[in-house]
Design an enzyme around this catalytic site. Structure first.
Site, short mmCIF file in Angstrom:
data_model
loop_
_atom_site.label_atom_id
_atom_site.label_comp_id
_atom_site.label_asym_id
_atom_site.label_seq_id
_atom_site.Cartn_x
_atom_site.Cartn_y
_atom_site.Cartn_z
CG ASP A 239 3.75 6.74 -8.00
OD1 ASP A 239 2.81 5.95 -8.24
OD2 ASP A 239 4.40 7.31 -8.90
CG ASP B 197 -1.09 3.28 -10.06
OD1 ASP B 197 -0.84 4.29 -10.73
OD2 ASP B 197 -2.04 2.52 -10.30
#
Length: 296
Positions: free
Chosen positions: A209, A211
């Site tokens: 991802d 973050d």
């Protein structure tokens, strides 16, 4: 010369390895408590391996609750010379995309609730940690990733956060401003303890991802992470299957060019007469090379 024995520490989603010959499961005792799980011993394409799931099978331990000292001590007692550490991370860079792998070479440690050293009162030691990862093992890992066609980046700074919550947007932006490349919860104090144990350490992190900082990707969502993680775990197993024969083909293990395997040579501070016998006994595996029979 000694033979390389490769330790694999599996992170989120990587709880077992398939295809090992002469596989044996053992729970090794450690004076630092219980490791996360049984150690799995075996051979893969001629290379001796020891596998340990960092979070335990079924993901029983959060990053803060992992007994990192027991894990590294148990791997040391098992004869491990090199550790390939695999874990999931968030990315602070647009070009480090979900699904990419990063071979980390630096850390910023923001954890605060974990035991970070084997040493303490009765036996004090300070190891050099300017270069926290092993270049030689990282070379082999990079070669294996490229051989498998897995998108990889050599070098990067890992921000280790305490967790278990993910970052606020403000924190995520701050860590980016610091120049960090990825963020995770499980490489610290693992890397520090591996250095104290004189084990070469190579962290490979799998991006899941962005973050909290990325305006087009929203906040971190566990379900989305798990989707990416599933594909990453297969890549991680492919990496192990490719690294193993490369190490086996290299033959006898040469001394580490960065001195990982001699990190304690100049680290001991406590005078021999002032060393605590109980502390010495507890550190019997960690200090055996430098103290010989003194710790008995």
């Amino acid at each position: 010369m000694t033979k390389t024995k490769l330790g694999i520490i599996g992170g989120s989603g990587l709880y077992d390895l398939e295809g090992l010959e002469n596989m044996q499961r053992l729970r090794l005792e450690s004076p630092f408590g219980e490791p996360s799980d049984e150690l799995v011993f075996g051979t893969l394409d001629g290379q001796e391996l020891v596998f340990l799931p960092r979070h335990g099978k079924g993901h029983r331990y959060s990053p803060t609750d992992i007994n990192y000292r027991a894990n590294i001590d148990a791997l040391k007692r098992a004869g491990v010379t090199d550790i390939l550490s695999i874990s999931a991370v968030g990315s602070f860079r647009e070009d480090l995309k979900p699904g990419d792998f990063v071979i980390v070479d630096q850390y910023v440690d923001r954890t605060f609730a974990r035991d970070k050293s084997f040493f303490g009162p009765g036996l004090v030691a300070h190891v050099s940690f300017a270069h926290p990862t092993c270049d030689s093992l990282s070379d082999v890992v990079e070669r294996a990733l490229k051989q498998e066609g897995i998108p990889c980046h050599r070098g990067g700074t890992y921000l280790a956060m305490e967790g278990p919550q993910f970052s606020t947007i403000a924190e995520s932006r701050m860590y980016r401003a610091w120049g960090c490349d990825v963020i995770g919860m499980s490489n610290m104090p693992e890397a520090k303890l591996a250095r104290e144990a004189e084990i070469c350490y190579c962290p490979v992190v799998m991006v899941t991802d962005y973050d909290s900082w990325h305006p087009d990707h929203g906040t971190v969502d566990v379900q989305e992470i798990l989707k990416t993680l599933s594909a990453n775990v297969d890549k991680g197993k492919r990496l192990v299957r490719t690294v193993a024969p490369l190490l086996a083909q290299a033959g006898d293990r040469h001394p580490c060019v960065k001195g990982c395997d001699h990190a304690l040579d100049t680290a001991m501070m406590t005078a021999p007469a002032a060393r605590d016998p109980q502390m010495l006994a507890r550190l019997s595996a960690i200090t055996a090379r430098v103290l010989g029979g003194e710790e008995k």
